[in-house]
Design a protein around this motif. Sequence first.
Motif, PDB file in Angstrom:
ATOM      1  N   VAL A 163       0.734  -0.893   0.155  1.00  0.00           N
ATOM      2  CA  VAL A 163      -0.249  -0.149   0.088  1.00  0.00           C
ATOM      3  C   VAL A 163       0.592   1.314   0.051  1.00  0.00           C
ATOM      4  CG1 VAL A 163      -1.926  -1.056   1.713  1.00  0.00           C
ATOM      5  CG2 VAL A 163      -0.191   0.484   2.802  1.00  0.00           C
ATOM      6  N   ASP A 164       0.344   2.012  -0.516  1.00  0.00           N
ATOM      7  CA  ASP A 164       0.764   3.458  -0.544  1.00  0.00           C
ATOM      8  C   ASP A 164       0.993   4.139   1.112  1.00  0.00           C
ATOM      9  OD1 ASP A 164       0.472   7.272  -0.378  1.00  0.00           O
ATOM     10  OD2 ASP A 164       0.875   6.209  -2.026  1.00  0.00           O
ATOM     11  N   ILE A 165       2.553   4.617   1.185  1.00  0.00           N
ATOM     12  CA  ILE A 165       2.538   5.015   2.229  1.00  0.00           C
ATOM     13  C   ILE A 165       1.579   5.758   3.296  1.00  0.00           C
ATOM     14  CG2 ILE A 165       4.572   6.187   2.198  1.00  0.00           C
ATOM     15  CD1 ILE A 165       6.266   4.852   4.308  1.00  0.00           C
ATOM     16  N   ILE A 349       9.438  -0.313  -0.678  1.00  0.00           N
ATOM     17  CA  ILE A 349       9.081  -0.959  -0.664  1.00  0.00           C
ATOM     18  C   ILE A 349       8.944  -1.204   1.116  1.00  0.00           C
ATOM     19  CG2 ILE A 349       6.805  -1.978  -0.297  1.00  0.00           C
ATOM     20  CD1 ILE A 349       6.291  -2.673  -3.412  1.00  0.00           C
ATOM     21  N   ALA A 350       9.011  -0.583   1.853  1.00  0.00           N
ATOM     22  CA  ALA A 350       9.573  -1.441   3.261  1.00  0.00           C
ATOM     23  C   ALA A 350       8.215  -2.811   3.475  1.00  0.00           C
ATOM     24  CB  ALA A 350       9.433  -0.795   4.733  1.00  0.00           C
ATOM     25  N   GLU A 351       9.301  -3.736   3.988  1.00  0.00           N
ATOM     26  CA  GLU A 351       9.005  -5.038   4.537  1.00  0.00           C
ATOM     27  C   GLU A 351       9.078  -5.013   5.643  1.00  0.00           C
ATOM     28  OE1 GLU A 351       9.744  -8.172   1.450  1.00  0.00           O
ATOM     29  OE2 GLU A 351      11.982  -7.341   1.343  1.00  0.00           O
ATOM     30  N   GLY A 352       7.807  -6.189   5.941  1.00  0.00           N
ATOM     31  CA  GLY A 352       8.141  -6.360   7.238  1.00  0.00           C
ATOM     32  C   GLY A 352       7.178  -5.416   8.109  1.00  0.00           C
ATOM     33  N   VAL A 353       6.854  -4.992   7.930  1.00  0.00           N
ATOM     34  CA  VAL A 353       6.077  -3.440   9.147  1.00  0.00           C
ATOM     35  C   VAL A 353       5.112  -3.951   9.755  1.00  0.00           C
ATOM     36  CG1 VAL A 353       5.186  -1.187   8.468  1.00  0.00           C
ATOM     37  CG2 VAL A 353       6.630  -1.295   7.448  1.00  0.00           C
ATOM     38  N   ALA A 357       3.556   2.794  13.926  1.00  0.00           N
ATOM     39  CA  ALA A 357       4.755   3.063  14.943  1.00  0.00           C
ATOM     40  C   ALA A 357       6.138   3.087  13.777  1.00  0.00           C
ATOM     41  CB  ALA A 357       5.614   2.787  16.304  1.00  0.00           C
ATOM     42  N   GLU A 358       6.383   1.579  13.108  1.00  0.00           N
ATOM     43  CA  GLU A 358       7.201   1.111  11.962  1.00  0.00           C
ATOM     44  C   GLU A 358       6.409   2.337  11.008  1.00  0.00           C
ATOM     45  OE1 GLU A 358       8.426  -2.900  13.642  1.00  0.00           O
ATOM     46  OE2 GLU A 358       7.376  -2.740  12.200  1.00  0.00           O
ATOM     47  N   TRP A 359       5.490   1.868  10.595  1.00  0.00           N
ATOM     48  CA  TRP A 359       4.314   2.432   9.654  1.00  0.00           C
ATOM     49  C   TRP A 359       5.057   4.283   9.148  1.00  0.00           C
ATOM     50  CZ3 TRP A 359      -0.812   0.822   7.675  1.00  0.00           C
ATOM     51  CH2 TRP A 359      -1.800   1.822   6.666  1.00  0.00           C
ATOM     52  N   ALA A 360       4.882   4.829  10.515  1.00  0.00           N
ATOM     53  CA  ALA A 360       5.033   6.459  10.622  1.00  0.00           C
ATOM     54  C   ALA A 360       6.699   7.056  10.244  1.00  0.00           C
ATOM     55  CB  ALA A 360       4.553   7.233  11.826  1.00  0.00           C
ATOM     56  N   LEU A 361       7.658   6.100  10.764  1.00  0.00           N
ATOM     57  CA  LEU A 361       8.946   6.334  10.505  1.00  0.00           C
ATOM     58  C   LEU A 361       9.133   5.214   9.263  1.00  0.00           C
ATOM     59  CD1 LEU A 361      11.733   6.201  11.656  1.00  0.00           C
ATOM     60  CD2 LEU A 361      12.014   4.167  12.209  1.00  0.00           C
ATOM     61  N   MET A 362       9.184   4.890   8.302  1.00  0.00           N
ATOM     62  CA  MET A 362       8.940   4.448   7.462  1.00  0.00           C
ATOM     63  C   MET A 362       8.395   5.947   5.927  1.00  0.00           C
ATOM     64  SD  MET A 362      10.351   1.634   7.603  1.00  0.00           S
ATOM     65  CE  MET A 362      11.067   2.223   9.108  1.00  0.00           C
ATOM     66  N   ARG A 363       7.604   6.258   6.767  1.00  0.00           N
ATOM     67  CA  ARG A 363       6.706   7.626   5.717  1.00  0.00           C
ATOM     68  C   ARG A 363       8.068   8.517   5.899  1.00  0.00           C
ATOM     69  NH1 ARG A 363       1.094  10.004   7.585  1.00  0.00           N
ATOM     70  NH2 ARG A 363       2.306  10.275   9.413  1.00  0.00           N
ATOM     71  N   CYS A 367       9.700   6.252   2.027  1.00  0.00           N
ATOM     72  CA  CYS A 367       9.893   5.064   1.142  1.00  0.00           C
ATOM     73  C   CYS A 367       8.246   5.590   0.197  1.00  0.00           C
ATOM     74  CB  CYS A 367       9.269   3.799   2.473  1.00  0.00           C
ATOM     75  SG  CYS A 367      11.103   3.080   3.403  1.00  0.00           S
ATOM     76  N   ASP A 368       8.017   4.901  -0.511  1.00  0.00           N
ATOM     77  CA  ASP A 368       7.014   4.642  -1.165  1.00  0.00           C
ATOM     78  C   ASP A 368       6.013   3.915  -0.862  1.00  0.00           C
ATOM     79  OD1 ASP A 368       8.053   7.036  -3.076  1.00  0.00           O
ATOM     80  OD2 ASP A 368       9.431   5.117  -3.720  1.00  0.00           O
ATOM     81  N   ALA A 369       6.421   2.929  -0.333  1.00  0.00           N
ATOM     82  CA  ALA A 369       4.851   2.010   0.227  1.00  0.00           C
ATOM     83  C   ALA A 369       5.375   0.853   0.856  1.00  0.00           C
ATOM     84  CB  ALA A 369       4.695   1.127  -1.083  1.00  0.00           C
ATOM     85  N   ILE A 370       4.513   0.185   1.600  1.00  0.00           N
ATOM     86  CA  ILE A 370       4.554  -0.541   2.691  1.00  0.00           C
ATOM     87  C   ILE A 370       3.906  -1.734   2.795  1.00  0.00           C
ATOM     88  CG2 ILE A 370       5.475   0.821   4.623  1.00  0.00           C
ATOM     89  CD1 ILE A 370       2.840  -0.122   6.005  1.00  0.00           C
ATOM     90  N   GLN A 371       4.750  -3.033   2.724  1.00  0.00           N
ATOM     91  CA  GLN A 371       3.985  -4.321   2.999  1.00  0.00           C
ATOM     92  C   GLN A 371       4.266  -4.828   4.230  1.00  0.00           C
ATOM     93  OE1 GLN A 371       5.284  -6.513  -0.260  1.00  0.00           O
ATOM     94  NE2 GLN A 371       4.725  -8.677   0.563  1.00  0.00           N
ATOM     95  N   GLY A 372       3.122  -5.406   5.486  1.00  0.00           N
ATOM     96  CA  GLY A 372       3.672  -5.998   6.592  1.00  0.00           C
ATOM     97  C   GLY A 372       2.532  -6.642   7.160  1.00  0.00           C
TER      98      GLY A 372
END
Length: 403
Positions: A163-165, A349-353, A357-363, A367-372
């Motif tokens: 998903v879009d971060i 894409i950040a994996e394993g989120v 809190a990790e979502w916010a940090l990757m943003r 990072c453009d997107a996350i998966q987890g």
Amino acid sequence: MPPLKVLIAEDDLLSQRMLVDMIKDAGITDVHTANSGAQVLSKIDSQLKPDILLCDLLMPGVDGIDLLRLLGERNFKGEIIIISGCDRRIINAACNVALHYQLRLAGSIEKPVDVNKLMRMLRYWGEMKRGAPVVDERLTFSRDEIKTAISSGHILPYFQAQVDINTAAINGVECLARWQHPARGLMLPGDFLLQLTEFNLLDAFNEAMFTLALAEFKSLHQQYHIPYMAFNVAPESLHRGAVVAKYKQWVVNAGLDPANIVIEVLESDYEGRQELPVVALNHFRLKGFGLAVDDFGTGYSSLERVSKIPVSCIKIDKRFVVEAYDDEVARSIIRNTVHLAKELHITTIAEGVESQAEWALMRELGCDAIQGFVIARPKVARQFKLWLNSMPSAMTCVGGLAS
């Protein structure tokens, strides 16, 4: 499910006792200790099979670095968390040793141990174990058993959202193979991929999995407008002469376009001595496929690889994501990777989120997107559609999704 089993390698008895208490406070009761690297090896050679090894570096006799090397030679399958009061550069060097010997490195923690970081790591790998029942490594599969599983459709595509971060809108899905074994339960690719190669069934597996995944993704693409599906291709397959033509034909036969498919290759599958399948990867891009590098930062010469193949996406390995919350080095690796990607117009894409809190940090790191797991666990197509139908129509609240 068997309880999580932890082995602590720590020569300082006070530190050892504190770690035992922390782990038991997390609800893990099967905890073992060793005062030296030699004791660790003795316990493992005596058939103790820990799911997680907490490994100090400064130990008498067989120190942490020697221990990692010897564990690599024993093909140790547990997750390893390096815990040390050494300089961060020495800890990073130890991490590189673990990766060199193809050990499963969960992360590292500096002393004094941050209990919250340790709890996050234990919780993450506990969740992973619950999603993958333990299989006795002494049991193997026959060629006919695997061949029947492929032909009978017992090995199925599961889908996990990317998903879009910023908006939480679904950018795409990754296809993940799962074998629903009648006796051993749900198994991950790591349980059977080596034997697929050994029995020369990898191509048959890829064709069956890809064509089935295409049919199910077409429904997701048409009904829910999901732009693309990422599909993992084993490196051994990329050296076949007509591999790209076959994949394109399967996509066309399914009524899709190569632009709807991202071919994903594991960076950690390659070492310096191995030849890159540059021709095949470039050919995929020429035919219109997307191309993603998975586990970025864990393999051999990542930047050199990106310079040789026209990747469209870099997936930041979950180890860095897990460590980034408390580790400036991990944050710096992600930050620099994102900077490189933006310079080259490559999506990250950040994996394993697994947490908001990790979502916010990757943003924050760009990072453009996350998966987890914070989004959802992998699901078969039918369950994935039910999950999509249960989601709010406007996904604008970052961290507002539930699995």
